[in-house]
Write an enzyme that holds these catalytic residues in place. Structure first.
Site, PDB file in Angstrom:
ATOM      1  NE  ARG A 189      -1.671  -4.294   7.402  1.00 59.95           N
ATOM      2  CZ  ARG A 189      -0.626  -5.012   7.003  1.00 59.95           C
ATOM      3  NH1 ARG A 189      -0.733  -5.756   5.912  1.00 59.95           N
ATOM      4  NH2 ARG A 189       0.507  -4.992   7.647  1.00 59.95           N
ATOM      5  CG  ASP A 242       3.670  -7.069   7.368  1.00 56.40           C
ATOM      6  OD1 ASP A 242       3.211  -6.544   6.329  1.00 56.40           O
ATOM      7  OD2 ASP A 242       2.966  -7.669   8.185  1.00 56.40           O
ATOM      8  NE  ARG A 262     -15.730  16.254  19.059  1.00 55.60           N
ATOM      9  CZ  ARG A 262     -15.893  15.288  19.960  1.00 55.60           C
ATOM     10  NH1 ARG A 262     -17.090  15.046  20.486  1.00 55.60           N
ATOM     11  NH2 ARG A 262     -14.881  14.533  20.325  1.00 55.60           N
ATOM     12  CB  ALA A 295      17.196   6.279  -1.462  1.00 54.80           C
ATOM     13  N   GLY A 302       0.834  -1.205   0.000  1.00 54.18           N
ATOM     14  CA  GLY A 302       0.000   0.000   0.000  1.00 54.18           C
ATOM     15  C   GLY A 302       0.865   1.248   0.000  1.00 54.18           C
ATOM     16  CG  ASP A 346       1.191  -3.034  10.626  1.00 61.56           C
ATOM     17  OD1 ASP A 346       2.134  -2.492   9.995  1.00 61.56           O
ATOM     18  OD2 ASP A 346       0.295  -3.680  10.062  1.00 61.56           O
ATOM     19  NE  ARG A 379      -2.234  -4.486  -1.259  1.00 62.18           N
ATOM     20  CZ  ARG A 379      -1.772  -3.977  -0.113  1.00 62.18           C
ATOM     21  NH1 ARG A 379      -0.793  -4.573   0.535  1.00 62.18           N
ATOM     22  NH2 ARG A 379      -2.296  -2.874   0.399  1.00 62.18           N
ATOM     23  CG  ASP A 415      -1.816  -0.251   8.285  1.00 56.33           C
ATOM     24  OD1 ASP A 415      -2.779   0.532   8.276  1.00 56.33           O
ATOM     25  OD2 ASP A 415      -1.587  -1.051   7.366  1.00 56.33           O
ATOM     26  CB  THR A 433       2.774   0.457   6.342  1.00 56.43           C
ATOM     27  OG1 THR A 433       1.458   0.254   6.879  1.00 56.43           O
ATOM     28  CG2 THR A 433       3.772   0.124   7.431  1.00 56.43           C
TER      29      THR A 433
END
Lengths: 323, 323, 323, 323
Positions: free
Chosen positions: B171, B102, B154, B22, B10, B129, B71, B127, B125
């Protein structure tokens, strides 16, 4: 226990998050929070009232400080501080949460030392220039505001093939300038702590960029820069010596306000809550910070130490990335 | 040395900062950077070309990834990976900088282990995670985007005295949900790792808020929430059981894009530069991260370990601050 | 038909929308669009190339101009204009789309009159100071940028109970200043066309606000203000005469860039498309605008007329709303 | 004269600007403004109080409505309306400023017709679907919010070469969808009033884009679209028929809130002020609008007419510009 909350010195985004968290944490532990308006000046004037949890609704997302703020030179006078301590005693306020910068913490340190007022400090300043913490409230927001402003300036710089000098805040510290320079992809940065912060190095860098085909450049200048002078002065000199078509922008107070970033809201919330939990446990003179990612407390006296110079690594990275 | 750069999985804001750093760091050290398009799929298709420093102008402030991403399920097949290694060899590319999550790192780990391709990972990512790093590229931006969106919601919640359930990404991790909840002042948060993440606890919390006079509430729901179900399901149940006038908003892909925050640009820049400096020094299998505020490198094999559960402290703070 | 597209003068958000629409409309009608870089200067230098539809991908949302821009003083010389006309003839370019302000349109008018070059003008300037159109590209974006910046400054003004003078762009026109003042809730506005734009009126207004209990004020100052002087001068005078604790902010080039607002994108798209459709139908010397909500075309010679003074109604509303 | 101010129906950014302007204009003309909370429901409940000018400080820049709002079905009952008229008489309120959409104006029209209550309407709805005005409060803000969200989604669409369907609000009107589509450079738009709003036309358009080399596409879908069904349904069908890798995003309530754009603040301010000036002059049943750029008033009964279909020009432009 009655716990007074005040904000002092320059306002910074995230102060409202800290106020809200302190008030609601106090409420949840059975204490009564009091709002003291306009910092130490309001304390002297007795400008204070109870602050219930519901009074802090819808402030988390606001810049500035709902308690208003002021600088109070009179507080350097010991007699004035004695009067302030009496005001607190008269109101039954046993502890203070002070949200501000080094000057505000030094005042708190004297209140504790001279009059035994329990004080908890929460670092609130966009300059990120306090010893004992890697972060202060407002720094992340000011950084993002400066970067967003320079993104806009970049549009014009690219369209016209032009050089811009952009002055950012930070008082004597180059923290805001260096972080801004990396994040906006500046071609160069001038800041007080830089070993090679010289006019000559800047000219060399600009000439190299020109040779590489870069037609537009952004140079970030810290307001506290000593060697090169502030942005206007550097601009005048470049125009005179090199007949460059350049523009100077002083971001100024635009950097100080605005809805706080997520990080400033989160740290304001964590620090506000932690300050009250420590006061509740009987701690009496400390200020909070973030060191190596963790929430830490320093003794209030630590504020008397100088802020270590930030490492120059980030500053050097600017030149590498400006190719 | 030819160094390939690819983004995989993603997309996340900050990937372009890492690519730019880089490429320019490689340039400054005398290496040649190659851009590989569409991740491992593009590697298999030979979709790659030299990427000079000037090709990375004006990408720092853009969301998404200029190298595009995909992917690539075929990469689970060892024969396919062998073919990829051959492609690299044929092009003379000796090292890879892989920016992704990951899955992307696991693919890099097999390329190193099976075919000796030097690989440097940069965590990209939203996430947050991954094991071995407190931060991933895109998390800070996604967090600010979610918070800004909920600030808008709100306004309506307050105006109508209404309950909103807002589903955020992440996720299987509650990191984004919990940080969002603190930063937007949510009244409650449902997330997978919560010990008391139950429908009943939520109902109790909402009832208490009502008694305190709160007429509007925001509940943040992690997309990976298991106990309560995702936001739509929780909303349906609350409507059925309590006849509440509520609305459900699924923030979805709005959280994934956008100009990266200052932090994501700075870490992307630092990691992109560091990845190439380490490859230049001969390191062969690592990924970068931030631990306790410092830039660190982990062996690539570390990605095979599970991500530790985030501490529940922040989650518990939500209830205290929602008073 | 080959149609050249150029941007000239100061850059303005929405120029890219107009370029994209002109190019793609030309494509859909079977014409060939050419991009001319750096305005009339690039035309003289022969800095031009075919611009296919796909080259305009992902520019709609960008500030500045992908064709870059320049001011070209040499164009006042008839010989230079003759050379430009030859360049166009040599390249086979029969018509020009010129995106810019009054100076750019006057240059187009002479190209048409002296050399018969068909020219379509699209108003692109943040100043909104052209005759024959109620709107120019970039005005709405600059207005929103100024308002957002002053919202931030308001946080500090309120927190400190302080007066701010904020200078906005607009050249000789008060359009940007007056609209900004209404939209940010300014306490007063100084602008060139104001009948009562005097230092004394400002002082009276500030004193009345103070009596009403207003402790903070924002005064918007047009950069073209003649009576009171620009913001710095007004600030110095107020400090000297009234010992006010005030701050001056000059928004400067921050107002010029940034992703265009929806309105600027829509009008840029409509005008770019319409310019090419009219050239396709054989029209030869016009510029587009919005009058009373409708898309209209004016003869190019109209640019020689002065811009009518904007009605003072909005200016007077500022004082009513500042109570 | 006592003048009541209420907001009714869905909240919209700019309502606070209108409230502030009405209150302060009333103040400056010597009238007393009263705030009525939660729309007609609050009127029935007697939930109202005097609203001084200073109570409207710092609301101009806030989304939502400080007077809160509600939908009140009971108001369809003539007996309920009679009760409301009595409440007003008891409180001495002689005139109402009603900020809302068509339903709110119809209620005002009956109050005037049946009970002689002087009513001034200010169009406040993000849908821009009222007869007799080219603009409603909140439309410009919602448009910009939707465009900004889709800019973010575009990052992911481009990075992955993927199709996104994005559903925007607008009830039965395609105004918001069409304007959003032009402003975000969408490849196609589905909206209720479109003559060729068909699934087949969309498929053809997507196939043509693919042939032109476009790998990513954004399709904007109006929530009120009838032919194709709402975004989820269209997405399911495209997935089933063409095995496309697409994502659906429903922007939802994110579009409704947020700090109002400059235009919404300016029109809110102008309309709020004008409503009170007309009531002050004795006018009794009208609502305000913008027609051809000018501020106009329509008789309240005009609200009973249907909104004319918006011209399809803008809709057709989407396909031309998506090349």
């Amino acid at each position: 226990m009655k716990i007074g909350v005040l904000t002092s010195g320059g306002d910074a985004p995230g102060m409202n998050a800290a106020i809200r968290a302190a008030v609601r944490q106090a409420d949840s532990l059975g204490h009564e929070a009091w709002g003291i308006y306009r910092g130490y000046q309001g304390l002297l004037d007795g400008d204070m009232e109870p602050l219930p949890s519901r009074a802090c609704a819808n402030i988390l997302q606001r810049g500035g400080t709902m308690l208003r703020t002021a600088r109070c030179k009179a507080f350097h006078d010991p007699d004035v501080r004695a009067k302030a301590a009496e005001k607190l005693k008269a109101a039954g306020i046993e502890a203070l949460v002070v949200i501000g910068g080094d000057g505000s913490f030094r005042a708190a340190e004297t209140l504790l030392r001279e009059h035994g007022v329990a004080c908890a400090g929460i670092p609130g300043t966009i300059d990120n220039d306090l010893p004992g913490t890697d972060r202060t409230l407002g720094f992340d927001t000011a950084l993002n505001t400066a970067v967003e402003a320079i993104d806009r300036i970049r549009d014009t710089a690219s369209s016209h093939g032009r050089l811009f000098l952009v002055e950012v805040m930070g008082r004597a510290s180059g923290m805001l300038a260096v972080h801004t320079a990396i994040a906006c992809g500046a071609e160069a940065v001038l800041y007080p702590e830089s070993p090679d912060d010289s006019y000559e190095a800047l000219v060399t860098q600009l000439e190299e960029n020109w040779k590489r085909g870069k037609r537009s450049s952004i140079v970030v200048v810290a307001e506290g820069d000593a060697v090169g002078g502030r942005a206007m002065a550097v601009g005048e000199r470049l125009k005179r010596d090199h007949e460059l078509d350049l523009r100077v922008v002083v971001l100024g107070h635009v950097q100080r306000g605005g809805s706080p970033s997520a990080l400033d809201r989160i740290w304001g919330s964590r620090w506000g809550s932690e300050a009250v939990r420590r006061l509740d446990r009987g701690e009496r003179g400390f200020y909070l910070g973030e060191v190596a990612g963790a929430l830490v407390a320093q003794p209030l006296s630590r504020i008397l130490e100088p802020q270590p110079v930030p490492p120059g690594d980030l500053g050097r990275l600017v030149a590498v990335l400006a190719r």
